[in-house]
Design an enzyme around this catalytic site. Structure first.
Site, PDB file in Angstrom:
ATOM      1  N   MET A  33       0.840  -1.189   0.000  1.00 16.28           N
ATOM      2  CA  MET A  33       0.000   0.000   0.000  1.00 16.28           C
ATOM      3  C   MET A  33       0.882   1.248   0.000  1.00 16.28           C
ATOM      4  O   MET A  33       0.447   2.330   0.391  1.00 16.28           O
ATOM      5  CB  MET A  33      -0.956   0.006   1.193  1.00 16.28           C
ATOM      6  CG  MET A  33      -1.974  -1.114   1.127  1.00 16.28           C
ATOM      7  SD  MET A  33      -3.576  -0.725   1.881  1.00 16.28           S
ATOM      8  CE  MET A  33      -3.119  -0.380   3.561  1.00 16.28           C
ATOM      9  N   HIS A  37       9.195   0.815   3.088  1.00 18.79           N
ATOM     10  CA  HIS A  37      10.253   0.843   4.103  1.00 18.79           C
ATOM     11  C   HIS A  37      11.121  -0.394   3.939  1.00 18.79           C
ATOM     12  O   HIS A  37      10.942  -1.175   2.985  1.00 18.79           O
ATOM     13  CB  HIS A  37       9.652   0.931   5.511  1.00 18.79           C
ATOM     14  CG  HIS A  37       8.589  -0.087   5.785  1.00 18.79           C
ATOM     15  ND1 HIS A  37       8.839  -1.435   5.881  1.00 18.79           N
ATOM     16  CD2 HIS A  37       7.244   0.050   5.981  1.00 18.79           C
ATOM     17  CE1 HIS A  37       7.723  -2.091   6.139  1.00 18.79           C
ATOM     18  NE2 HIS A  37       6.729  -1.215   6.186  1.00 18.79           N
ATOM     19  N   HIS A  40       9.456  -3.773   3.273  1.00 19.00           N
ATOM     20  CA  HIS A  40       9.097  -4.001   1.872  1.00 19.00           C
ATOM     21  C   HIS A  40      10.341  -4.348   1.050  1.00 19.00           C
ATOM     22  O   HIS A  40      10.294  -5.223   0.171  1.00 19.00           O
ATOM     23  CB  HIS A  40       8.446  -2.753   1.274  1.00 19.00           C
ATOM     24  CG  HIS A  40       7.135  -2.376   1.896  1.00 19.00           C
ATOM     25  ND1 HIS A  40       6.947  -1.200   2.571  1.00 19.00           N
ATOM     26  CD2 HIS A  40       5.945  -3.028   1.947  1.00 19.00           C
ATOM     27  CE1 HIS A  40       5.699  -1.135   3.002  1.00 19.00           C
ATOM     28  NE2 HIS A  40       5.071  -2.230   2.636  1.00 19.00           N
ATOM     29  N   GLN A  64     -10.621  -2.433   2.615  1.00 21.87           N
ATOM     30  CA  GLN A  64     -10.190  -3.005   3.887  1.00 21.87           C
ATOM     31  C   GLN A  64     -10.252  -1.984   5.028  1.00 21.87           C
ATOM     32  O   GLN A  64      -9.851  -2.274   6.158  1.00 21.87           O
ATOM     33  CB  GLN A  64      -8.794  -3.608   3.775  1.00 21.87           C
ATOM     34  CG  GLN A  64      -7.658  -2.631   3.542  1.00 21.87           C
ATOM     35  CD  GLN A  64      -6.388  -3.335   3.104  1.00 21.87           C
ATOM     36  OE1 GLN A  64      -6.357  -4.025   2.077  1.00 21.87           O
ATOM     37  NE2 GLN A  64      -5.325  -3.182   3.887  1.00 21.87           N
ATOM     38  N   GLY A 161       5.039 -10.352   4.376  1.00 21.98           N
ATOM     39  CA  GLY A 161       5.865 -10.356   5.581  1.00 21.98           C
ATOM     40  C   GLY A 161       5.142 -11.006   6.747  1.00 21.98           C
ATOM     41  O   GLY A 161       3.926 -10.875   6.894  1.00 21.98           O
ATOM     42  N   GLN A 162       5.893 -11.670   7.603  1.00 21.94           N
ATOM     43  CA  GLN A 162       5.324 -12.391   8.742  1.00 21.94           C
ATOM     44  C   GLN A 162       4.680 -11.451   9.761  1.00 21.94           C
ATOM     45  O   GLN A 162       3.856 -11.879  10.567  1.00 21.94           O
ATOM     46  CB  GLN A 162       6.424 -13.224   9.420  1.00 21.94           C
ATOM     47  CG  GLN A 162       5.973 -14.051  10.602  1.00 21.94           C
ATOM     48  CD  GLN A 162       4.910 -15.074  10.232  1.00 21.94           C
ATOM     49  OE1 GLN A 162       5.079 -15.828   9.286  1.00 21.94           O
ATOM     50  NE2 GLN A 162       3.821 -15.104  10.975  1.00 21.94           N
ATOM     51  N   ASP A 164       2.365  -9.426   9.403  1.00 20.14           N
ATOM     52  CA  ASP A 164       0.924  -9.557   9.216  1.00 20.14           C
ATOM     53  C   ASP A 164       0.566 -11.042   9.197  1.00 20.14           C
ATOM     54  O   ASP A 164       0.144 -11.584   8.166  1.00 20.14           O
ATOM     55  CB  ASP A 164       0.508  -8.861   7.917  1.00 20.14           C
ATOM     56  CG  ASP A 164       0.891  -7.392   7.923  1.00 20.14           C
ATOM     57  OD1 ASP A 164       0.411  -6.659   8.800  1.00 20.14           O
ATOM     58  OD2 ASP A 164       1.680  -6.979   7.051  1.00 20.14           O
ATOM     59  N   GLN A 167      -2.926 -12.147   8.042  1.00 18.22           N
ATOM     60  CA  GLN A 167      -3.058 -11.897   6.606  1.00 18.22           C
ATOM     61  C   GLN A 167      -2.399 -13.013   5.808  1.00 18.22           C
ATOM     62  O   GLN A 167      -2.936 -13.462   4.787  1.00 18.22           O
ATOM     63  CB  GLN A 167      -2.432 -10.553   6.260  1.00 18.22           C
ATOM     64  CG  GLN A 167      -2.392 -10.255   4.770  1.00 18.22           C
ATOM     65  CD  GLN A 167      -1.860  -8.864   4.491  1.00 18.22           C
ATOM     66  OE1 GLN A 167      -2.592  -7.889   4.514  1.00 18.22           O
ATOM     67  NE2 GLN A 167      -0.568  -8.772   4.222  1.00 18.22           N
ATOM     68  N   SER A 199       6.635  -0.892   9.879  1.00 21.42           N
ATOM     69  CA  SER A 199       5.279  -0.744   9.378  1.00 21.42           C
ATOM     70  C   SER A 199       5.126   0.654   8.804  1.00 21.42           C
ATOM     71  O   SER A 199       5.746   1.606   9.290  1.00 21.42           O
ATOM     72  CB  SER A 199       4.269  -0.947  10.514  1.00 21.42           C
ATOM     73  OG  SER A 199       2.968  -0.543  10.117  1.00 21.42           O
TER      74      SER A 199
END
Length: 306
Positions: A33, A37, A40, A64, A161-162, A164, A167, A199
């Protein structure tokens, strides 16, 4: 050096993907989104390593967010994101998909679920608990936009990524149950030097609050260490692990603990004991104060017990 291609439409993405397919090239997708950082970047680096071609999507997904949540305030930093991608050391991503909302939601979209029209995807059984209990439409929105992106890109591999954790479980079940031909790759959480999970929402925090927020991860690690010691002798009671975590978190003034949960790593069902070899996801959501504001920032984190 070849510049990164920017796509605004699904048709452009599909043409690019078709060219890669005809050339027998694998494609990696990193959905984001924006507000990129180092977390990502670790996903992007893995995609570049694993695949012939890599594409990053940047799309703040309205479905969401609930009407009272921070959709309008969510960081939008496309220029900075592109600068970061262009300065990436070594091999760079091949393309970035930055669609308009109308491209992703041809029937339109409202954050009010009762006003929404069109097709949506729900992954039952692992979406309602934890994050889903306080944000009931969140994973419906995540599952819907991930399905759209996978349909548009048809990647060989897709990267998450872990941090989340829920998700990741939702997406893994989505891909399995809808027979989507892609491999879901989940990479370890990237952290600040003090342990705080990276994040996009960390942009809301002052440096002082970031330092204080390191206690979130420290508390989870305390629970993890306790489990590691006790699990050498068999199953470990969840209440004992939770006590080690809350002992640390409760010392943090100004922090509101939304939940701390120990869940089955595949179904996310609540556990009473953690069986060694099965393990658990230990997850938490904590609201921390924003500097100079009455609002709070909601931070999530987790550790995995084996």
């Amino acid at each position: 050096m070849k510049s990164i291609q920017i796509f605004r439409t699904v048709a452009q993405v599909r043409q690019w993907r078709a060219n890669a397919l005809f050339a027998h090239q694998s494609v990696g997708l990193v959905p984001t989104m924006g507000a990129l950082h180092d977390g990502h970047c670790s996903l992007i680096s893995q995609s570049l390593q694993d695949n012939d071609k890599s594409i990053v999507s940047i799309f703040v997904n309205p479905s969401q967010f609930a009407p009272h949540e921070d959709l309008d305030a969510y960081p939008r930093t496309v220029d900075a994101d592109m600068a970061l991608l262009n300065q990436f050391p070594g091999k760079k991503v091949d393309a970035v998909f930055i669609p308009k909302v109308s491209e992703m939601y041809p029937s339109g979209i409202s954050t009010n679920i009762d006003e929404q029209r069109g097709a949506f995807v729900a992954v039952k059984g692992c979406s309602e608990q934890l994050e889903g209990s306080s944000r009931p439409q969140f994973f419906r929105g995540v599952a819907t936009v991930v399905t759209k992106l996978l349909n548009a890109v048809t990647p060989t591999r897709v990267y998450f990524g872990q941090k989340d954790a829920q998700q990741c479980v939702v997406v893994q079940n989505l891909v399995k149950d809808l027979l989507i031909e892609t491999t879901v790759k989940v990479l370890p959480t990237k952290r600040e030097a003090n342990g705080l999970a990276m994040s996009s929402r960390n942009a809301y925090l002052s440096e002082e609050t970031k330092q204080k927020s390191a206690v979130i991860y420290q508390s989870l690690v305390n629970g993890e260490r306790f489990y590691q010691e006790k699990s050498q002798h068999g199953p470990v009671n969840v209440g004992e692990i939770l006590a080690r975590i809350t002992d640390t978190l409760n010392d943090s003034t100004g922090f509101d603990i939304e939940y701390i949960a120990l869940s089955h790593p595949e179904t996310l069902e609540d556990l009473e004991v953690v069986e060694p070899g099965v393990g658990a996801v230990v997850s938490t959501a904590v609201r921390v104060p924003r500097e100079g504001s009455s609002q709070q920032t909601r931070l999530i984190d987790n550790v995995i017990l084996h």
